[in-house]
Design an enzyme around this catalytic site. Structure first.
Site, short mmCIF file in Angstrom:
data_model
loop_
_atom_site.label_atom_id
_atom_site.label_comp_id
_atom_site.label_asym_id
_atom_site.label_seq_id
_atom_site.Cartn_x
_atom_site.Cartn_y
_atom_site.Cartn_z
NE ARG A 1 42.63 47.84 36.77
CZ ARG A 1 43.26 46.85 36.85
NH1 ARG A 1 44.55 47.10 36.82
NH2 ARG A 1 42.61 45.66 36.81
N GLY A 2 41.86 47.62 40.53
CA GLY A 2 42.52 46.23 40.90
C GLY A 2 42.52 45.99 42.47
CB ALA A 3 40.90 43.60 44.54
NE ARG B 1 35.66 50.45 41.00
CZ ARG B 1 36.20 49.81 40.04
NH1 ARG B 1 37.62 49.56 40.21
NH2 ARG B 1 35.54 48.90 39.18
CD GLN C 1 39.47 46.77 33.21
OE1 GLN C 1 39.02 46.44 32.15
NE2 GLN C 1 38.77 47.27 34.21
CG ASP D 1 37.44 42.84 42.13
OD1 ASP D 1 37.64 42.17 41.01
OD2 ASP D 1 37.99 43.87 42.01
CG ASN E 1 37.99 38.55 38.52
OD1 ASN E 1 38.73 39.40 38.96
ND2 ASN E 1 38.61 38.36 37.39
O1 MRU Z 1 37.36 47.20 37.58
P1 MRU Z 1 38.68 47.02 38.13
O2 MRU Z 1 39.79 47.17 36.84
O3 MRU Z 1 39.06 47.39 39.14
O4 MRU Z 1 38.58 45.53 38.12
C1 MRU Z 1 39.53 44.65 38.71
C2 MRU Z 1 39.51 43.17 38.42
O5 MRU Z 1 38.47 42.83 38.41
C3 MRU Z 1 40.66 42.26 38.89
O6 MRU Z 1 40.58 40.96 38.20
C4 MRU Z 1 40.68 42.02 40.42
O7 MRU Z 1 40.69 43.09 41.20
C5 MRU Z 1 41.71 41.07 40.77
S1 MRU Z 1 43.38 42.25 40.65
C6 MRU Z 1 44.66 41.53 41.69
#
Ligand code: MRU
Length: 353
Positions: free
Chosen positions: A49-51, A91, A198, A239, A249
């Site tokens: 996970r994470g963009a 996603r 997270q 994101d 985000n």
């Molecule tokens: O649902 P997630 O854990 O994928 O959400 C992640 C976030 O919101 C992060 O802050 C975002 O992707 C930035 S990661 C460098």
């Protein structure tokens, strides 16, 4: 500059290995993906996970689809469209996923007349390039962002925008890593980040690995600490950032930004240029993922809510550009008015969609 100790994704020849983020911090285990559908599933289930990390994983998903098609004597022209479709549906909010898929598609289309085996090798190389470039991008934006922090400060972050959310080093946590590497004293205040924690599970663990001081708080405590003068800056990841500077985000970011504004605390967003989506005029156009009610009803098998209660579970929210002090990217730090600043950042290297 050393990359972070955590290896979020690793390419192992004919499979992609992902640290299973659902198990952290209790267990460090890698999960192997052998084809695009396994990668799409890993993205959907938050194994990865994470963009930026999602974008890298999706790129490898296309590479795997090409290798598998070769092994099964199937033409790429019939195997790849399905792989693109599966991954794009995994996603909806993080634009880095679509950015990486668009880059892989361009790589494929540019070599359409070559033999399939050669195209597959190019797709693997392209995915590896996306992976390597992401680490370098984070290191660069980290250095630029570190200059904004005072020599000694307490920085609040929400969710995990660290090595685990990227190919390595991190965006928001990359800024913190770079500040620490530059000799600054940074204490991190990590929001736990309900519903899937997270901050509590990933940010706290990741920073502990590198002995960067971190204090965990319940999400609702952020405003109180700000009102007491105990937070000097906020840094989060993103994101997707719309053309006007509105930022999607992790849900809860908007409340943090509002409280920071109320208390005159700088609110920084750290993200690569690949997170900027100038095709969308404002944050109102950003698709916001709604996830399963089970995430809100409990966690990890435990449930603490009465059966049958109604649930909403938006996974992201949108922070209006007016609450953002600056956007920290690898191509520079942008400030309002964002429309011009973002166009400039995107145009600089001719990013194509
Ligand atoms: O649902 P997630 O854990 O994928 O959400 C992640 C976030 O919101 C992060 O802050 C975002 O992707 C930035 S990661 C460098």
């Amino acid at each position: 500059m050393a990359a972070a100790a955590v290896e979020t994704l690793r390419w192992a020849g004919e499979r992609l290995e992902l640290i299973d983020q659902r198990l952290l911090p209790q267990r460090v285990e890698y999960r192997a993906c052998h084809d695009a559908s396994e990668v799409a599933e890993a993205i959907r289930n938050l194994v990865v996970r994470g963009a930026p990390a999602i974008g890298c994983a999706a790129a490898y998903g296309i590479a795997l689809a090409a290798l598998r098609a070769g092994a099964m004597h199937q033409p790429l022209s019939s195997a790849l469209p399905l792989a693109f479709e599966l991954l794009a549906a995994s996603r909806p909010t993080a634009v880095n996923l679509f950015w990486a898929l668009a880059r892989m598609r361009r790589c494929w289309e540019a070599r359409a007349i070559e033999p399939d085996a050669s195209v597959a090798a190019h797709l693997v190389a392209e995915a590896r390039a996306i992976h390597t470039e992401d680490v370098a991008t984070n290191q660069r934006l980290g250095r630029l962002g570190a200059e904004l922090l005072p020599a000694s400060c307490r920085v609040l972050t929400h969710c995990n925008a660290g090595a685990l959310a990227t190919a390595g080093y991190g965006t928001a946590l990359g800024v913190i890593r770079a500040a620490v590497a530059a000799g600054k004293h940074v204490e991190v205040i990590a929001d736990e980040t309900r519903p899937v924690l997270q901050g509590a599970r990933l940010t706290a663990w990741e920073l502990q690995q590198e002995r960067i001081p971190v204090t965990l708080i319940a999400d609702g405590a952020a405003g109180y600490l700000m009102s007491r003068g105990e937070i000097d800056a906020v840094i989060v990841g993103a994101d997707r950032v719309a053309a006007n500077g509105d930022v999607a985000n992790k849900v809860g970011t908007y409340m943090v930004a509002t409280a920071a504004h109320r208390h005159g605390i700088p609110f920084y967003v750290a993200c690569p240029v690949s997170t900027l989506d100038i095709s969308l005029a404002s944050g109102a156009d950003i698709p916001i993922e709604e996830r399963a009610p089970a995430e809100v009803l409990g966690f990890n098998g435990a449930s603490w809510s009465p059966a049958g209660v109604a649930v909403r579970n938006p996974a992201f929210d949108v922070t209006p550009a007016e609450l953002v002090t600056a956007l920290i990217t690898e191509r520079g730090v942008a400030r309002a008015p964002y429309l011009d600043a973002i166009r400039k950042l995107v145009g600089l290297a001719g990013v194509r969609w």
